[in-house]
Structure formats: C-alpha cells, structure tokens
Design an enzyme around this catalytic site. Structure first.
Site, PDB file in Angstrom:
ATOM      1  N   LYS A  80      38.548  35.085  39.375  1.00  0.00           N
ATOM      2  CA  LYS A  80      38.606  34.015  38.383  1.00  0.00           C
ATOM      3  C   LYS A  80      38.511  34.707  36.851  1.00  0.00           C
ATOM      4  CE  LYS A  80      35.112  31.506  40.158  1.00  0.00           C
ATOM      5  NZ  LYS A  80      34.917  32.653  41.410  1.00  0.00           N
ATOM      6  N   THR A  81      37.663  35.581  36.862  1.00  0.00           N
ATOM      7  CA  THR A  81      37.417  35.979  35.335  1.00  0.00           C
ATOM      8  C   THR A  81      38.395  36.849  35.194  1.00  0.00           C
ATOM      9  OG1 THR A  81      34.963  36.145  35.996  1.00  0.00           O
ATOM     10  CG2 THR A  81      35.704  37.412  33.717  1.00  0.00           C
TER      11      THR A  81
ATOM     12  N   ASP B 178      32.092  30.858  32.453  1.00  0.00           N
ATOM     13  CA  ASP B 178      31.678  31.068  33.893  1.00  0.00           C
ATOM     14  C   ASP B 178      30.771  30.100  34.283  1.00  0.00           C
ATOM     15  OD1 ASP B 178      32.163  32.077  36.463  1.00  0.00           O
ATOM     16  OD2 ASP B 178      31.270  33.871  36.159  1.00  0.00           O
TER      17      ASP B 178
ATOM     18  N   THR C 236      32.059  27.874  41.160  1.00  0.00           N
ATOM     19  CA  THR C 236      32.044  27.952  42.664  1.00  0.00           C
ATOM     20  C   THR C 236      31.626  26.707  43.077  1.00  0.00           C
ATOM     21  OG1 THR C 236      29.824  28.572  42.197  1.00  0.00           O
ATOM     22  CG2 THR C 236      31.022  30.207  42.673  1.00  0.00           C
TER      23      THR C 236
ATOM     24  N   ARG D 275      36.278  41.839  44.891  1.00  0.00           N
ATOM     25  CA  ARG D 275      34.986  42.396  44.519  1.00  0.00           C
ATOM     26  C   ARG D 275      34.579  43.375  45.679  1.00  0.00           C
ATOM     27  NH1 ARG D 275      31.333  38.899  41.801  1.00  0.00           N
ATOM     28  NH2 ARG D 275      32.859  39.197  40.000  1.00  0.00           N
TER      29      ARG D 275
HETATM   30  P1  ADP Z   1      35.190  36.150  39.832  1.00  0.00           P
HETATM   31  O1  ADP Z   1      35.202  35.927  38.548  1.00  0.00           O
HETATM   32  O2  ADP Z   1      35.959  35.139  40.515  1.00  0.00           O
HETATM   33  O3  ADP Z   1      33.784  36.215  40.179  1.00  0.00           O
HETATM   34  P2  ADP Z   1      36.247  38.819  39.155  1.00  0.00           P
HETATM   35  O4  ADP Z   1      37.561  38.501  38.266  1.00  0.00           O
HETATM   36  O5  ADP Z   1      35.123  39.190  38.322  1.00  0.00           O
HETATM   37  O6  ADP Z   1      35.959  37.528  39.973  1.00  0.00           O
HETATM   38  O7  ADP Z   1      37.202  39.708  40.209  1.00  0.00           O
HETATM   39  C1  ADP Z   1      36.170  40.793  40.680  1.00  0.00           C
HETATM   40  C2  ADP Z   1      36.886  42.153  40.903  1.00  0.00           C
HETATM   41  O8  ADP Z   1      37.898  41.990  41.949  1.00  0.00           O
HETATM   42  C3  ADP Z   1      37.902  42.374  39.414  1.00  0.00           C
HETATM   43  O9  ADP Z   1      37.042  43.235  38.807  1.00  0.00           O
HETATM   44  C4  ADP Z   1      38.960  42.965  40.202  1.00  0.00           C
HETATM   45  O10 ADP Z   1      38.924  44.346  40.080  1.00  0.00           O
HETATM   46  C5  ADP Z   1      39.328  42.535  41.436  1.00  0.00           C
HETATM   47  N1  ADP Z   1      40.136  41.497  41.547  1.00  0.00           N
HETATM   48  C6  ADP Z   1      39.946  40.116  41.745  1.00  0.00           C
HETATM   49  N2  ADP Z   1      41.237  39.571  41.809  1.00  0.00           N
HETATM   50  C7  ADP Z   1      42.154  40.528  41.906  1.00  0.00           C
HETATM   51  C8  ADP Z   1      43.290  40.561  42.320  1.00  0.00           C
HETATM   52  N3  ADP Z   1      44.141  39.311  42.632  1.00  0.00           N
HETATM   53  N4  ADP Z   1      44.131  41.801  42.451  1.00  0.00           N
HETATM   54  C9  ADP Z   1      43.527  42.760  42.259  1.00  0.00           C
HETATM   55  N5  ADP Z   1      42.080  42.988  42.034  1.00  0.00           N
HETATM   56  C10 ADP Z   1      41.455  41.820  41.879  1.00  0.00           C
END
Ligand code: ADP
Length: 344
Positions: free
Chosen positions: A68-69, A113, A162, A221
């Site tokens: 998401k981030t 977030d 979430t 992640r």
């Molecule tokens: P969230 O905000 O949903 O908790 P993040 O955006 O921080 O998740 O993603 C976690 C990590 O996973 C990121 O640092 C990135 O390296 C990897 N990642 C997430 N989604 C993808 C994707 N679709 N393709 C490649 N890497 C991804």
C-alpha cells in the site's frame, strides 16, 4: 527516472527498513501482481496527468506488507508530484495535520497509513481539507479566538488501512477511488523474488524461488525478508547461490513451515486448540492468552491463517479447522498437550 523511495516505517525494524527501501519499486510497471488495482489506477493516473489535475482521493485496503505504501509513492512518481507520508497515530493534534497541509505543493500525494486510527478532531479537519481544499485555522486565544479558513492547494489523500470496517463512513465516502489488495499468488511472489534478487545481486535457482514464494504468506514484505536471510545462508554456508537445499534447511532453521507459518502462528492455533477446545474463542481472550495485542493478532496473523483455511471467524469467535489439526500433526480428540511437528 523517479528517485528511490526512502520511507521510514514505525512497524518494521530499522535495518530491515533501510534494506526494504532499496527493493521498493518506484514505477507502476515495476509493481508486480495486484493486476486489477494496477490497471484501474493506471487509467485514473493517466487521466489526471492529462488534465493536469490532482488525482481523486484514494483509499487502499489490505493486510500489512502487501504494497500500500509503495503504491502510494508510485502514484506520486507517476503523477510527477511530491509525496508526503505520515501515519494516523503520529498526528496527535490538529496542528500536526495543519502543519503538513499548509506547506504542500499542488497535486501532492499525501499518504496517511493506519487511517482507521485518526483522532476525531483531526478527522474533522481532514473532511474540509479533502472536500473544500481549505483548513480551519484558529487565531487568537480565549474569548478573542476565531476560526478562519485558509485555502490549500488541491492534493490527493491516500489513506491506507488494514481495517476498513473501522473507518467512519463520512471519511470513507470522501474517497473517490477505493482499491482492495489481495494476497499475492506464488507465481507473483516468485517474480518479486527474481526482481529483488537482481537488485541484491544474488543468484537464485528456479525451484528455490518457488519454495520461498510458497512460504511467504502471500506477502511481498515477507518474501523480501526470507530472500535476504537465504542470501545470508547461501553466502556463509553455501556457494553464494540460493539453491533449493539452502532454502529447505534455512526455512527449517527459521521455524517457517511448508505453509509459511512461523512459530507464533502455530502458537495461536495451539492456544485455540489446547486452551479453548478448538474454539469458538473471542479475539480479545485469544490475544490475552498468547500475550499479544488484539491489533497484531487481527492485522497480521489472522488474515493469513484464515486465507490458509486454518482458522475461521464465526459470530461466536475464532474456531480452528480440521486442516489446522492435520497441518499441526494433531487429531481433534488427542490434541491436548501434544506438540506439533512440521516439515516440508
Ligand atoms: P504496506 O504499506 O501494505 O504495509 P509496503 O508498501 O511497505 O506494504 O510493502 C512492503 C515491501 O514489499 C516494499 O518495501 C516492497 O519492497 C515490497 N513490495 C510490495 N508490493 C510489491 C509489489 N507489488 N512488487 C514488488 N515489490 C513489492
């Protein structure tokens, strides 16, 4: 070319955080999986870019670690706009929000977030900012205090959560685009492993990549974390190449089983089985019995256990399934006090 992301997150440890940032995709075509989210967003971004307008506010729903981030930052990169990031718990007073919004440039993508945790006074201020692009500002003190409205540039709020059910409906209704993330498939995760391995400059055998992908809880992640640990094992105890053998022994040493469950996941299932006769048990009671917060249980552990078909959410509480007993090597009648075994 967009600059690499440098996002510091409170929920993951700093060393991992710094390494994770180097693996974050920065453009939409590098973001693998989540096909429908990506296709929809691509259309909306192109339309906003052609009109030179701010993108409509975007609401992203899904378990932690699914991107998401990353997608919020990619949106800013694709729009050629500034990116600001915070989380709802960091916004303690309305002036914290006003401080950010009063300094943004036009079309900024502003990421909040855990948006379900906003305080009511901040949420009120956000409604006006999202709808009218104005801030309520109090000048003076006591009886002389009065509120003035200050215009701010048009911006895009990206709210991530979430727990969509905990976001108030007035806030939810102010988002023009709502996208829901789902767990990644094994094939999508092995593509992510390929991409990350290239950046980390490590060779990975095909079977090894698939094995890691299958044990990654459907979560990029987690995939990246496992890949980094396997790189360590391969470097110190192997030839530097991540082989299937390295992964099998590495996962066992990390206590990760064939479904990708870690020690803590198994402890949750065992607590339901041994302390509550397989359930139903309320989330709060379960969280207390395993010594963790309900948020961690509900946000991180439960979605994947449910997705695997090991745990069910019923109106009366959490219940383990037959599959959970089988996976843990237990039978429903003899479950008490047995220890689970796991292998690949
Ligand atoms: P969230 O905000 O949903 O908790 P993040 O955006 O921080 O998740 O993603 C976690 C990590 O996973 C990121 O640092 C990135 O390296 C990897 N990642 C997430 N989604 C993808 C994707 N679709 N393709 C490649 N890497 C991804």
């Amino acid at each position: 070319m967009a600059s690499p992301l440098n996002i510091v997150r409170a929920d993951i440890d700093y060393e991992d955080d710094a390494q994770e940032n180097s693996l974050r995709p920065s453009l939409l075509n590098e973001f693998l999986g989540q096909q429908s989210v990506k296709e929809n967003l691509s259309v909306f971004i192109n339309a906003a870019r052609e009109r030179q307008e701010a993108l409509d506010h975007l609401f992203l729903i899904g378990p932690p670690g699914l991107g998401k981030t990353t997608l919020a930052q990619i949106t800013a990169n694709e729009l050629g706009a500034d990116f600001k990031v915070t989380s709802a718990p960091a916004l303690e007073k309305p002036k914290d929000l006003a401080g950010i919004l009063s300094t943004i440039s036009p079309r900024t993508v502003f990421f909040i977030d855990e948006i379900h945790r906003l305080k009511p006074a901040i949420e009120e201020m956000l409604y006006i900012a999202m709808e009218d692009y104005e801030l309520d500002w109090v000048i003076g003190q006591g009886a002389a205090a009065r509120t003035v409205r200050i215009p701010i540039p048009k911006f895009t709020l990206v709210g991530a959560t979430t727990k969509a059910g905990m976001v108030s409906s007035p806030l939810r209704s102010r988002f023009g685009i709502i996208q829901r993330f789902s767990f990644y498939t094994k094939e999508e995760l092995s593509l992510i492993i390929r991409r990350s391995a290239k950046i980390l400059n490590v060779e990975v055998d095909d079977d090894a990549a698939l094995l890691m992908a299958g044990c990654s809880r459907g979560t990029p992640r987690v995939t990246n974390r496992i890949l980094r640990r396997m790189r360590d094992f391969a470097q110190v105890e192997g030839s530097g190449v991540i082989t299937e053998e390295i992964v099998r022994s590495g996962l066992a040493r990390l206590g990760i089983d064939s479904l990708g469950l870690e020690k803590y996941d198994r402890e949750i299932l065992l607590a339901v089985i041994n302390k509550f006769g397989g359930g139903p048990v309320g989330a709060e009671t379960l969280a207390i019995s395993i010594g963790d917060s309900m948020d961690t249980l509900e946000d991180y552990y439960e979605p994947y256990l449910i997705q695997c078909g090991l745990l069910q959410r019923t109106p009366r509480g959490r219940v383990v399934t037959e599959k959970a007993y089988t996976h843990l090597g237990l039978s429903p009648s003899s479950a008490q006090r047995e220890s689970p075994s796991f292998d690949f």
